[in-house]
Design an enzyme around this catalytic site. Sequence first.
Site, mmCIF file in Angstrom:
data_model
loop_
_atom_site.group_PDB
_atom_site.id
_atom_site.type_symbol
_atom_site.label_atom_id
_atom_site.label_comp_id
_atom_site.label_asym_id
_atom_site.label_seq_id
_atom_site.Cartn_x
_atom_site.Cartn_y
_atom_site.Cartn_z
ATOM 1 N N CYS A 207 13.798 10.910 6.902
ATOM 2 C CA CYS A 207 13.822 10.578 8.332
ATOM 3 C C CYS A 207 15.243 10.702 8.854
ATOM 4 C CB CYS A 207 13.307 9.169 8.537
ATOM 5 S SG CYS A 207 14.188 7.969 7.537
ATOM 6 N N GLU B 236 9.481 1.689 10.737
ATOM 7 C CA GLU B 236 10.554 2.667 10.478
ATOM 8 C C GLU B 236 9.883 4.021 10.559
ATOM 9 O OE1 GLU B 236 13.668 2.026 10.100
ATOM 10 O OE2 GLU B 236 13.747 -0.092 9.532
ATOM 11 N N GLU C 45 10.183 16.773 13.858
ATOM 12 C CA GLU C 45 10.881 16.576 12.590
ATOM 13 C C GLU C 45 10.616 17.785 11.698
ATOM 14 O OE1 GLU C 45 9.322 12.961 10.916
ATOM 15 O OE2 GLU C 45 11.324 12.302 10.405
ATOM 16 N N LYS D 50 0.881 -1.176 0.000
ATOM 17 C CA LYS D 50 0.000 0.000 0.000
ATOM 18 C C LYS D 50 0.915 1.222 0.000
ATOM 19 C CE LYS D 50 -1.585 2.931 1.934
ATOM 20 N NZ LYS D 50 -1.151 4.270 1.490
HETATM 21 P P1 NAD Z 1 2.522 9.019 6.999
HETATM 22 O O1 NAD Z 1 2.635 8.319 8.299
HETATM 23 O O2 NAD Z 1 1.537 10.100 6.860
HETATM 24 O O3 NAD Z 1 2.186 7.990 5.842
HETATM 25 C C1 NAD Z 1 2.956 6.833 5.624
HETATM 26 C C2 NAD Z 1 2.082 5.764 5.013
HETATM 27 O O4 NAD Z 1 1.075 5.420 5.935
HETATM 28 C C3 NAD Z 1 1.374 6.170 3.732
HETATM 29 O O5 NAD Z 1 1.321 5.067 2.868
HETATM 30 C C4 NAD Z 1 -0.016 6.521 4.214
HETATM 31 O O6 NAD Z 1 -0.991 6.334 3.235
HETATM 32 C C5 NAD Z 1 -0.192 5.517 5.331
HETATM 33 N N1 NAD Z 1 -1.158 5.906 6.348
HETATM 34 C C6 NAD Z 1 -1.423 7.153 6.820
HETATM 35 N N2 NAD Z 1 -2.386 7.094 7.754
HETATM 36 C C7 NAD Z 1 -2.738 5.798 7.887
HETATM 37 C C8 NAD Z 1 -3.676 5.099 8.707
HETATM 38 N N3 NAD Z 1 -4.436 5.732 9.571
HETATM 39 N N4 NAD Z 1 -3.749 3.763 8.574
HETATM 40 C C9 NAD Z 1 -2.957 3.115 7.714
HETATM 41 N N5 NAD Z 1 -2.052 3.711 6.910
HETATM 42 C C10 NAD Z 1 -1.960 5.041 7.005
HETATM 43 O O7 NAD Z 1 3.996 9.485 6.671
HETATM 44 P P2 NAD Z 1 4.502 10.277 5.376
HETATM 45 O O8 NAD Z 1 4.142 11.706 5.564
HETATM 46 O O9 NAD Z 1 4.092 9.586 4.130
HETATM 47 O O10 NAD Z 1 6.066 10.061 5.494
HETATM 48 C C11 NAD Z 1 6.867 10.883 6.246
HETATM 49 C C12 NAD Z 1 7.241 10.192 7.533
HETATM 50 O O11 NAD Z 1 7.880 8.949 7.249
HETATM 51 C C13 NAD Z 1 8.245 10.974 8.326
HETATM 52 O O12 NAD Z 1 7.908 10.987 9.683
HETATM 53 C C14 NAD Z 1 9.548 10.208 8.107
HETATM 54 O O13 NAD Z 1 10.484 10.378 9.116
HETATM 55 C C15 NAD Z 1 9.061 8.824 8.002
HETATM 56 N N6 NAD Z 1 10.054 7.989 7.317
HETATM 57 C C16 NAD Z 1 10.782 7.111 8.062
HETATM 58 C C17 NAD Z 1 11.744 6.337 7.454
HETATM 59 C C18 NAD Z 1 12.550 5.370 8.269
HETATM 60 O O14 NAD Z 1 13.114 4.475 7.681
HETATM 61 N N7 NAD Z 1 12.632 5.505 9.584
HETATM 62 C C19 NAD Z 1 11.958 6.431 6.086
HETATM 63 C C20 NAD Z 1 11.197 7.338 5.353
HETATM 64 C C21 NAD Z 1 10.234 8.109 5.993
#
Ligand code: NAD
Length: 487
Positions: free
Chosen positions: A294, A260, A391, A184
């Site tokens: 991140c 992550e 962040e 997804k």
């Molecule tokens: P997000 O949490 O908004 O979304 C991530 C994913 O989760 C997307 O696919 C989104 O559709 C899904 N999602 C959102 N709400 C959901 C719910 N209620 N139920 C199920 N799925 C849901 O994050 P983002 O804005 O897409 O990404 C940025 C974040 O990701 C930052 O905090 C960043 O630090 C983190 N990140 C971490 C790593 C790591 O390896 N630690 C790598 C890349 C990004």
Amino acid sequence: MSTSTLTTELLDRLPGQLLIGGQWRDGSGGIFDVVDPATGQPLRSVADATAADALDALDAAAAAQSSWAATPARQRAEILRRAYELMRDRAEQLALLATLEMGKPLVESRAEVAYAAEFFRWFSEEASRIEGDFRRTPEGTHRILVMRQPVGPSLLITPWNFPLAMPTRKIAPALAAGCTTVLKPAEETPLCALAIAEILVEAGLPPGVLNVVTAADPAPVSAALMNDARLRKVSFTGSTPVGSHLLRTAADRVLRVSLELGGNAPFIVFDDADLDDAVAGAMAAKMRNIGEACTAANRFFVAEPVAEEFVRRLAQRMSELAIGPGIDPRSQVGPLINAVGRDKVAGLVDDALARGATPVLEGGPMPGAGFFFAPTVLTGISPDSRLLTEEIFGPVAPVLTFRDEDEVIAAANDTDFGLLAYVYTADLRRSLRVAERLEVGMVGLNQGVVSNAAAPFGGIKLSGLGREGGRDGIEEYLETKYVGMAE
Ligand code: NAD
């Protein structure tokens, strides 16, 4: 061929549908638009999956699980290896796609293609190295046989910031371990995920082993899957609030979970560091992915004697960066992902300024189309500023100073996050001492980029659970089974 002709052809050719059981099909929810962050205009639409579509995808994953697990490791590896080669062959198209939907400059998208493809190569090599264990009980009365088996159908949820590498970092170890999957991808960047799915199909992946559900609203899709007894694992990369929500949901069915999540990386420069190296590392750690990583350096801590010079050089380098659409080869800073992201960064800067910070390089949100934000460097940050605890996810560098090692370690660890830290020093003993004392999953010693497919990537505290990449990556998709046998 001009970039715009290539772009149109590339976008028209992409499937744009859900991949379920080897078939491309429409979503029951209709379609939704993917937006170009450089213009704010739609690029193209993709299928919108409902909970029912997601369950169809799980039907397909569950049906394929036993035959995929029984497929010889070498065969699984060869499919991954072909996918690696196809990604390398199509590097330029994939890079363009990543830039179009995510915004990063083309040169960075090319680097992401190479990084993303590497997970297919690395885990193609790991697939046939899944080991077990055999020993006798210390009493000599029984044999202990330990086998490693695939966890089973896995839900992979990925963010928008690395639209190629986040999917491959999960798909590759899952497939190598013998798990079938439902991917997804983020609603902002589904196109790269679909391109990767297309490549895996072409590489010979059997139907149902990878299913892709794109959805405008992720919550009902993931809830339906996580409440189904056939799903055995969820691997999530994204924000900490969503990650902890999914962890709570996973508790109901005691699902295996890998997370992550967000970071708040300190970037520490001791007074003996090579300043040229430290500034180069700071540019990479701050500006890679326009700061939307991140791993991005979120707080700079610089030893007092070198702080002024470091800030001068960093601000100079950041002021020289060319800002513009990622598809323009001259651009070094692309747009942020959307208006919400841009406004969040602006809000953090305003908060720091209101608390007395000094803008050494005054950037900020840019007028006109797209979601551009000019690089910003701040000093004199008040300890209660939000950008020290949240962040930033944008091209903003807050620089603080310190006097000694204990003080900087305490400050660096004073966060709920624990993904990684960067440390610049010429002193080997101090390097290791500081690395040991930092509460993080990864340390960049005199280097501003740590990501590598062969290394275990991940964090502690609110930054997550589990590791991706390296030898650890495949473990996340394996169960341990112990068979006791009488002598
Ligand atoms: P997000 O949490 O908004 O979304 C991530 C994913 O989760 C997307 O696919 C989104 O559709 C899904 N999602 C959102 N709400 C959901 C719910 N209620 N139920 C199920 N799925 C849901 O994050 P983002 O804005 O897409 O990404 C940025 C974040 O990701 C930052 O905090 C960043 O630090 C983190 N990140 C971490 C790593 C790591 O390896 N630690 C790598 C890349 C990004």
